[in-house]
Write a protein that holds these residues in place. Structure first.
Motif, PDB file in Angstrom:
ATOM      1  N   GLY A 192     -59.369 -35.505 -24.083  1.00 47.91           N
ATOM      2  CA  GLY A 192     -59.396 -34.319 -23.237  1.00 47.91           C
ATOM      3  C   GLY A 192     -58.623 -34.458 -21.954  1.00 47.91           C
ATOM      4  N   LYS A 193     -57.906 -35.585 -21.767  1.00 51.64           N
ATOM      5  CA  LYS A 193     -57.137 -35.826 -20.549  1.00 51.64           C
ATOM      6  C   LYS A 193     -55.651 -35.700 -20.865  1.00 51.64           C
ATOM      7  CE  LYS A 193     -60.688 -39.172 -19.245  1.00 51.64           C
ATOM      8  NZ  LYS A 193     -60.973 -40.613 -19.008  1.00 51.64           N
ATOM      9  N   THR A 194     -55.004 -34.753 -20.236  1.00 44.88           N
ATOM     10  CA  THR A 194     -53.604 -34.455 -20.529  1.00 44.88           C
ATOM     11  C   THR A 194     -52.694 -35.647 -20.303  1.00 44.88           C
ATOM     12  OG1 THR A 194     -53.994 -32.167 -19.861  1.00 44.88           O
ATOM     13  CG2 THR A 194     -51.698 -32.867 -20.073  1.00 44.88           C
ATOM     14  N   GLY A 195     -52.959 -36.436 -19.298  1.00 44.51           N
ATOM     15  CA  GLY A 195     -52.063 -37.544 -18.965  1.00 44.51           C
ATOM     16  C   GLY A 195     -52.435 -38.867 -19.609  1.00 44.51           C
ATOM     17  N   ASN A 196     -53.286 -38.851 -20.589  1.00 42.28           N
ATOM     18  CA  ASN A 196     -53.740 -40.112 -21.201  1.00 42.28           C
ATOM     19  C   ASN A 196     -52.691 -40.592 -22.206  1.00 42.28           C
ATOM     20  OD1 ASN A 196     -55.176 -42.287 -22.152  1.00 42.28           O
ATOM     21  ND2 ASN A 196     -57.117 -41.155 -22.308  1.00 42.28           N
ATOM     22  N   THR A 197     -51.585 -41.068 -21.690  1.00 47.78           N
ATOM     23  CA  THR A 197     -50.477 -41.490 -22.558  1.00 47.78           C
ATOM     24  C   THR A 197     -50.783 -42.776 -23.313  1.00 47.78           C
ATOM     25  OG1 THR A 197     -49.474 -42.639 -20.674  1.00 47.78           O
ATOM     26  CG2 THR A 197     -48.749 -40.372 -21.107  1.00 47.78           C
ATOM     27  N   GLU A 198     -51.696 -43.593 -22.785  1.00 45.12           N
ATOM     28  CA  GLU A 198     -52.015 -44.855 -23.464  1.00 45.12           C
ATOM     29  C   GLU A 198     -52.672 -44.585 -24.813  1.00 45.12           C
ATOM     30  OE1 GLU A 198     -54.768 -48.878 -22.899  1.00 45.12           O
ATOM     31  OE2 GLU A 198     -54.623 -47.383 -21.275  1.00 45.12           O
ATOM     32  N   LYS A 199     -53.636 -43.659 -24.837  1.00 45.14           N
ATOM     33  CA  LYS A 199     -54.322 -43.342 -26.092  1.00 45.14           C
ATOM     34  C   LYS A 199     -53.347 -42.731 -27.096  1.00 45.14           C
ATOM     35  CE  LYS A 199     -58.559 -44.581 -25.173  1.00 45.14           C
ATOM     36  NZ  LYS A 199     -59.244 -45.640 -25.953  1.00 45.14           N
ATOM     37  N   PHE A 200     -52.484 -41.851 -26.608  1.00 46.00           N
ATOM     38  CA  PHE A 200     -51.515 -41.235 -27.515  1.00 46.00           C
ATOM     39  C   PHE A 200     -50.505 -42.267 -28.009  1.00 46.00           C
ATOM     40  CE2 PHE A 200     -47.578 -38.855 -28.438  1.00 46.00           C
ATOM     41  CZ  PHE A 200     -48.079 -38.001 -29.421  1.00 46.00           C
ATOM     42  N   GLY A 201     -50.125 -43.199 -27.145  1.00 45.50           N
ATOM     43  CA  GLY A 201     -49.211 -44.264 -27.566  1.00 45.50           C
ATOM     44  C   GLY A 201     -49.817 -45.137 -28.640  1.00 45.50           C
ATOM     45  N   ASN A 202     -51.125 -45.424 -28.501  1.00 48.94           N
ATOM     46  CA  ASN A 202     -51.811 -46.197 -29.539  1.00 48.94           C
ATOM     47  C   ASN A 202     -51.793 -45.455 -30.868  1.00 48.94           C
ATOM     48  OD1 ASN A 202     -52.399 -48.206 -27.702  1.00 48.94           O
ATOM     49  ND2 ASN A 202     -54.466 -47.436 -27.245  1.00 48.94           N
ATOM     50  N   PHE A 203     -52.052 -44.144 -30.795  1.00 52.33           N
ATOM     51  CA  PHE A 203     -52.043 -43.324 -32.010  1.00 52.33           C
ATOM     52  C   PHE A 203     -50.682 -43.367 -32.687  1.00 52.33           C
ATOM     53  CE2 PHE A 203     -50.763 -39.135 -33.673  1.00 52.33           C
ATOM     54  CZ  PHE A 203     -51.599 -39.049 -34.775  1.00 52.33           C
ATOM     55  N   ARG A 204     -49.639 -43.219 -31.890  1.00 57.32           N
ATOM     56  CA  ARG A 204     -48.286 -43.232 -32.449  1.00 57.32           C
ATOM     57  C   ARG A 204     -47.975 -44.589 -33.077  1.00 57.32           C
ATOM     58  NH1 ARG A 204     -43.347 -39.865 -30.151  1.00 57.32           N
ATOM     59  NH2 ARG A 204     -41.828 -40.377 -31.746  1.00 57.32           N
ATOM     60  N   GLN A 205     -48.446 -45.659 -32.473  1.00 60.99           N
ATOM     61  CA  GLN A 205     -48.208 -46.995 -33.021  1.00 60.99           C
ATOM     62  C   GLN A 205     -48.959 -47.184 -34.342  1.00 60.99           C
ATOM     63  OE1 GLN A 205     -46.010 -49.255 -31.530  1.00 60.99           O
ATOM     64  NE2 GLN A 205     -46.224 -50.191 -33.559  1.00 60.99           N
ATOM     65  N   TYR A 206     -50.176 -46.643 -34.412  1.00 56.86           N
ATOM     66  CA  TYR A 206     -50.919 -46.700 -35.673  1.00 56.86           C
ATOM     67  C   TYR A 206     -50.106 -46.037 -36.799  1.00 56.86           C
ATOM     68  CZ  TYR A 206     -55.214 -47.854 -33.052  1.00 56.86           C
ATOM     69  OH  TYR A 206     -56.160 -48.450 -32.265  1.00 56.86           O
ATOM     70  N   CYS A 207     -49.528 -44.881 -36.481  1.00 63.01           N
ATOM     71  CA  CYS A 207     -48.744 -44.142 -37.485  1.00 63.01           C
ATOM     72  C   CYS A 207     -47.541 -44.976 -37.946  1.00 63.01           C
ATOM     73  CB  CYS A 207     -48.268 -42.812 -36.912  1.00 63.01           C
ATOM     74  SG  CYS A 207     -49.586 -41.606 -36.621  1.00 63.01           S
ATOM     75  N   GLU A 208     -46.829 -45.570 -37.007  1.00 66.61           N
ATOM     76  CA  GLU A 208     -45.630 -46.326 -37.361  1.00 66.61           C
ATOM     77  C   GLU A 208     -45.978 -47.573 -38.162  1.00 66.61           C
ATOM     78  OE1 GLU A 208     -43.407 -47.041 -33.802  1.00 66.61           O
ATOM     79  OE2 GLU A 208     -43.034 -44.896 -33.412  1.00 66.61           O
ATOM     80  N   ASP A 209     -47.042 -48.273 -37.764  1.00 71.27           N
ATOM     81  CA  ASP A 209     -47.466 -49.462 -38.510  1.00 71.27           C
ATOM     82  C   ASP A 209     -47.873 -49.087 -39.933  1.00 71.27           C
ATOM     83  OD1 ASP A 209     -47.009 -50.934 -36.252  1.00 71.27           O
ATOM     84  OD2 ASP A 209     -49.129 -51.097 -35.674  1.00 71.27           O
ATOM     85  N   ALA A 210     -48.618 -47.996 -40.051  1.00 67.59           N
ATOM     86  CA  ALA A 210     -49.073 -47.551 -41.372  1.00 67.59           C
ATOM     87  C   ALA A 210     -47.887 -47.184 -42.263  1.00 67.59           C
ATOM     88  CB  ALA A 210     -50.004 -46.352 -41.226  1.00 67.59           C
ATOM     89  N   TYR A 211     -46.904 -46.526 -41.688  1.00 68.48           N
ATOM     90  CA  TYR A 211     -45.713 -46.116 -42.446  1.00 68.48           C
ATOM     91  C   TYR A 211     -44.950 -47.322 -42.965  1.00 68.48           C
ATOM     92  CZ  TYR A 211     -41.210 -43.920 -43.470  1.00 68.48           C
ATOM     93  OH  TYR A 211     -40.053 -43.515 -44.083  1.00 68.48           O
ATOM     94  N   LEU A 212     -44.754 -48.327 -42.126  1.00 71.78           N
ATOM     95  CA  LEU A 212     -44.006 -49.517 -42.546  1.00 71.78           C
ATOM     96  C   LEU A 212     -44.746 -50.292 -43.638  1.00 71.78           C
ATOM     97  CD1 LEU A 212     -42.675 -50.816 -39.103  1.00 71.78           C
ATOM     98  CD2 LEU A 212     -41.385 -49.624 -40.899  1.00 71.78           C
TER      99      LEU A 212
END
Length: 985
Positions: A887-907
């Motif tokens: 719920g925090k617009t500037g929480n880039t760390e959580k979103f970065g973790n999510f994006r990394q999960y996606c990339e790791d899963a894809y590879l």
């Protein structure tokens, strides 16, 4: 109205009318020739009904000739039109549900074998008398072998201790040595066929080519039947053609290069064939024939002369194939296409050849060698199929079944004649073991070989590459053993010497991992030695791993041209030593037994399984009966909703009718205390009728709720569907389960929810209800009074999770949401899952997000007015990101973790790309609507960026990720339209 429907309506009426309606009039046929009609209670047991009959029969003539009551039993014709002996007299009449209210009293003169046959026939849905009536020696020999093996197995079971029996049937922890030992005892020797041939046959093999004689005549009315019969002067024709054959052989100074193998074709559709009207005026008809090994054309196809006529077509023509008999592979198949030659055709299915158009009429395939390994001779009648797959080259369908159409009355009948070469059977000579080392080639060629071997299974090989692979075959063995499939594609199957070399090489080829060996069961590799090698590799599978791939292994049985093969024996042995595997093998086979192309084959395997697993019969029988009850209830609901579509009050009565049926003793007893078909480890104890309902969709699925004792009083739900093909959902969920396994093996748990789904019959099956879960649509609509605005409320999902969780539990729920959202983003992108709206994405109260309803896969996205409704590679909306960022617009760390999960899963999935391609390829003949050809599987290759480096693939995925974010507003618009439409309905 179907009898089952009548039965339900009668039972429903019984509770609301007078007590005399609790009786049904039954006709009894006595062995003395006396006929008695009397009313009996619906709820009475068979034993009670027999007592009533005996009392009534005592007043009729010839009663004294009946003898003792215990020496008689009833027989009836059941709902499956199968003759059934009612030996279990504790059953009630309403449970038996005879096709007609007629019971025949017969002496108990049948033995244990007859009673078992009756049970098996009822269980598999195909009376064994149908198999008995087949005039097919292969069927008879297979049944005899399986009967002997099953008898030996059951004798060993009877000698086991309880602990040994439990371990044998239920433990997944059997050692490989034990399994191998059992398999050796069960199958080795018992199924071997040793054949000999003399020197005269060897000479015949070396110097005879392969002619094929054909003559035909078409007869019929509006839809004529095509019938080919052999010529009358067989011996004279043989002598005449022999010299011509010799001339052909003499002209062969060298082996010409083989053409590139044709592209893989779509599956055959197993429906009754019928010769359709090809034109208002008679058109010339031709027959084309080709010899294939897998999808490789062994020599140039042969085409008959044209034959014209209104009601009759006759050929006097020999179809010759430019290949010596000694060069025929053991698994060579002869493929036929019958077509009309037309100048002008408006039909889309016609194919153009020069200035003429060819309109396909029918196709059929047959093996060149029979199941004993004998070259076929004499007359053969082949009943054809009329449904042609797309993109066939020259209309020949080598990937199609070698079984003939069982619906002979309406099928085109092709009569063919194979010439006799000698008075003794011609048996293919076993290839000699010729050991050769690879030729010495410059290192540059070894580097090229490495590049070829690292390609994905869909990559085509050119002739030069095939020659290089074959030349360096021993290097392949040493350095690239997993490349065996590419080596097999490089073999010239029309050369006896190459086949000999391959057989020798297989003897020393290292064992592949079971996952790699799966590819060898594809249609492209029909050689029996290759498939036996593959099965030897599969024996290393654990029971859990075998269960993971069982769906494909059952479908691969379609590729087996003979009933007795290594794969069939392997599946039977493992199923009979582990009841969970046996359970799913039973349902995978039984769910497709209605398909004509596999009906006999699957029936034989089911019979063999049941004979070797007699204690399992009663467990499975109760499941079959329960599904029959659910189907009858579903038909009642469909009937009621059709009649009362616009009457809300009457529709409510339809629901009450459903609950009334479920309350009946016959229904509750049948539907209670049974092992779940979705998971045999779960016992469905008592049905909670008040919580049961039907869903408001076209096929009116049943939502059945159980009070499960083993879950501490928690309820357990299953959905029964009747009218929908669940096999595509079943495949998608299996792949999701595999993805989850691969991620966990790489220490990445993305909290996937691969719920249970099982096809149990023709367009029917069960789906597991995931507890404590809501659709995104319901969550959004609950938070807004206006349906159109609900989809744009980004706080709705987070607020719902807050209601279900507080404190640390909320943090855990958000983490669960983040992980599962990453998993499904990657999975839906890779699999090309379409039709993603807010009613088929769900969230559990614990935070796990998951997708349901997989009717569109492999990039088959929905469109309207020619415009794609889905323009994003996967669903990633701003309300999802709102939850991920807490719920925090500037929480880039959580979103970065999510994006990394996606990339790791894809590879991780990319590293296993070949496995996914193989699993989908093995399903090509299943008849799934969106998996019919290699072009469909090409989507996987593109989404996984196979053939690119990890850096290139990751760049592609990141672009798709950004696109999903950028275009998420289009998803919201689609969801708004869906919510409005849903709210109106």
């Amino acid at each position: 109205m179907p009898p089952a429907m009548t039965d339900i309506l009668d039972i429903w009426a019984a509770d609301s009318q007078l007590s005399n309606e609790d009786y049904v009039t039954v006709d009894f046929l006595l062995p003395t020739g006396i006929y008695i009609q009397m009313e009996v209670p619906r709820e009475a047991t068979i034993q009670h009904i027999k007592l009533l009959l005996w009392k009534q029969a005592s007043t009729y003539p010839l009663f004294a000739f009946l003898g003792e009551m215990e020496s008689h039993m009833f027989e009836c014709v059941n709902q499956s039109a199968v003759h059934e002996a009612l030996e279990d007299e504790t059953r009630r009449l309403c449970d038996v549900r005879p096709f007609l209210p007629v019971l025949k009293l017969v002496p108990r003169n049948c033995g244990r074998a007859e009673r078992l046959n009756s049970k098996i026939g009822t269980l598999i849905g195909k009376g064994l008398h149908e198999l008995d009536a087949l005039q097919d020696q292969e069927v008879k020999d297979f049944r005899v072998k399986m009967f002997r093996i099953s008898e030996e197995k059951m004798q060993r079971v009877q000698m086991m201790t309880w602990m040994e029996w439990l371990q044998s049937c239920f433990s997944p922890q059997l050692e490989n040595g034990v399994i191998d030992g059992l398999q050796e005892k069960l199958f080795d020797g018992a199924l071997k066929v040793i054949m000999h041939f003399d020197q005269s046959q060897v000479r015949m093999l070396l110097f005879s080519s392969f002619p094929f004689y054909v003559r035909a005549c078409v007869i019929g009315k509006d839809t004529p039947h095509l019938t080919l019969v052999h010529c009358g002067m067989v011996q004279a024709m043989f002598e005449k053609e022999l010299s011509a054959i010799g001339a052909v052989v003499n002209r062969k100074t060298s082996n010409p290069p083989l053409p590139l193998p044709p592209k893989r074709r779509g599956p055959s559709v197993s429906v009754p064939g019928r010769l359709g009207s090809v034109a208002p005026a008679p058109e010339p008809v031709q027959v084309r024939a080709g010899l294939f090994h897998g999808t490789e054309l062994l020599c140039k196809p042969s085409v008959s002369t044209e034959s014209s006529g209104r009601s009759e077509h006759v050929w006097n023509h020999t179809l010759d194939f430019d290949i010596a008999v000694c060069d025929l592979p053991r698994m060579a198949r002869l493929c036929f296409a019958i077509y009309a030659v037309m100048d002008k055709v408006k039909k889309q299915k016609s194919t153009k050849n020069g200035s003429c158009h060819h309109y396909p009429i029918a196709w059929v395939n047959t093996m060149v060698f029979d199941y004993r390994g004998h070259l076929k001779t004499g007359d053969n009648i082949l009943h054809c199929w009329s449904s042609f797959p797309d993109e066939l080259e020259e209309m020949l369908n080598p990937i199609g079944t070698v079984r003939t159409n069982p619906y002979t009355e309406n099928a085109t009948a092709l009569h063919i004649y194979f010439p006799e070469y000698s008075s003794c059977p011609v048996i293919l000579e076993k290839a000699a073991e010729i050991a050769r080392s690879s030729d010495c080639l410059p290192m540059v060629f070894h580097i090229e070989l490495k590049e070829i071997m690292e390609r994905d299974p869909l990559s085509q090989l050119c002739e030069n590459e095939k020659d290089l692979i074959w030349t360096l075959r021993y290097d392949c063995r040493e350095n690239f053993p997993q490349s065996l499939p590419k080596l097999l594609l490089s073999v010239k199957w029309s050369k006896h010497e190459d086949m000999a070399q391959l057989q020798a090489l297989l003897q020393i080829w290292p064992k592949l991992s079971p996952r790699d060996a799966l590819e060898l069961l594809d249609f492209n590799y029909p050689d029996q030695y290759v498939r036996e090698y593959a099965v030897r590799c599969l024996k290393d599978m654990s029971d859990d791993e075998l269960s993971q791939y069982l769906l494909q292994l059952v479908q691969v049985l379609r590729y087996e041209p003979y009933y007795d093969c290594a794969l069939t024996r392997f599946l039977l042995e493992r199923a009979q030593t582990n009841r969970k595997i046996g359970h799913f093998l039973f349902w995978h086979l039984r769910s497709e037994i209605h398909m004509p192309a596999v009906s006999v084959q699957f029936s034989l395997i089911l019979e063999a399984y049941c004979r070797g697993s007699i204690p399992h019969i009663e467990v499975l029988k109760k499941q079959v009966e329960a599904l029959s009850k659910l189907k009858a209830v579903n038909e009642l609901i469909k009937l009621g909703t059709i009649k009362n579509a616009r009457k809300t009050k009457e529709a409510m009565l339809t629901k009450e009718a459903m609950l009334t049926c479920l309350r009946q003793t016959g229904f509750t007893e049948t539907l209670s205390d049974l092992h779940s078909p979705l998971n045999p480890s779960v016992v469905l104890s008592g049905i909670n009728v008040e919580k049961c309902r039907y869903m408001d969709s076209k096929m009116k699925p049943l939502w059945i709720v159980y009070n499960n004792k083993l879950l501490g009083g928690d309820t357990l739900g299953i959905i029964f569907k009747n009218g929908d093909d669940l096999r595509q959902d079943m495949l998608t969920l299996q792949i999701l389960r595999l993805m989850d396994l691969l991620w966990k093996e790489a220490n990445l748990d993305l909290r996937i929810v691969p719920y249970g789904c099982l096809a149990t019959g023709d367009r029917s099956g069960l789906i597991e209800v995931v507890s404590a879960a809501e659709t995104i649509a319901n969550i959004q609509l609950t938070s807004s009074n206006v349906a159109a605005a609900a989809a744009f409320n980004k706080d709705a999902l987070l607020n719902w999770l807050k209601e279900k969780n507080s404190g640390d539990a909320l943090d855990r729920a958000i983490e669960e949401f983040t992980l599962s959202c990453a998993g499904y983003c990657v999975a839906t992108y890779v699999l090309g899952i379409g039709d993603r709206h807010s009613d088929n994405i769900m969230v559990r109260s614990t935070g796990q997000l998951f997708h349901i309803d997989f009717g569109h896969i492999l990039g088959n996205f929905k469109s309207k007015f020619g415009i794609k409704r889905e323009r994003v590679p996967f669903i990633l909306t701003h309300d999802f990101i709102h939850v991920i960022q807490q719920g925090k617009t500037g929480n880039t760390e959580k979103f970065g973790n999510f994006r990394q999960y996606c990339e790791d899963a894809y590879l991780i999935l990319r590293r296993n790309g070949n496995l996914f391609i193989t699993l989908f390829a093995l399903m090509l003949t299943a008849g799934l609507p969106e998996l019919t050809s290699v072009k469909d599987i090409q989507y996987l290759k593109d989404s996984l960026a196979l053939g690119k480096t990890d850096e290139e693939a990751l760049k592609q995925f990141r672009q798709k990720f950004d696109e999903a974010l950028r275009e998420s507003w289009t998803t919201k618009v689609n969801w708004m339209a869906h919510n409005v439409a849903h709210n109106r309905s």
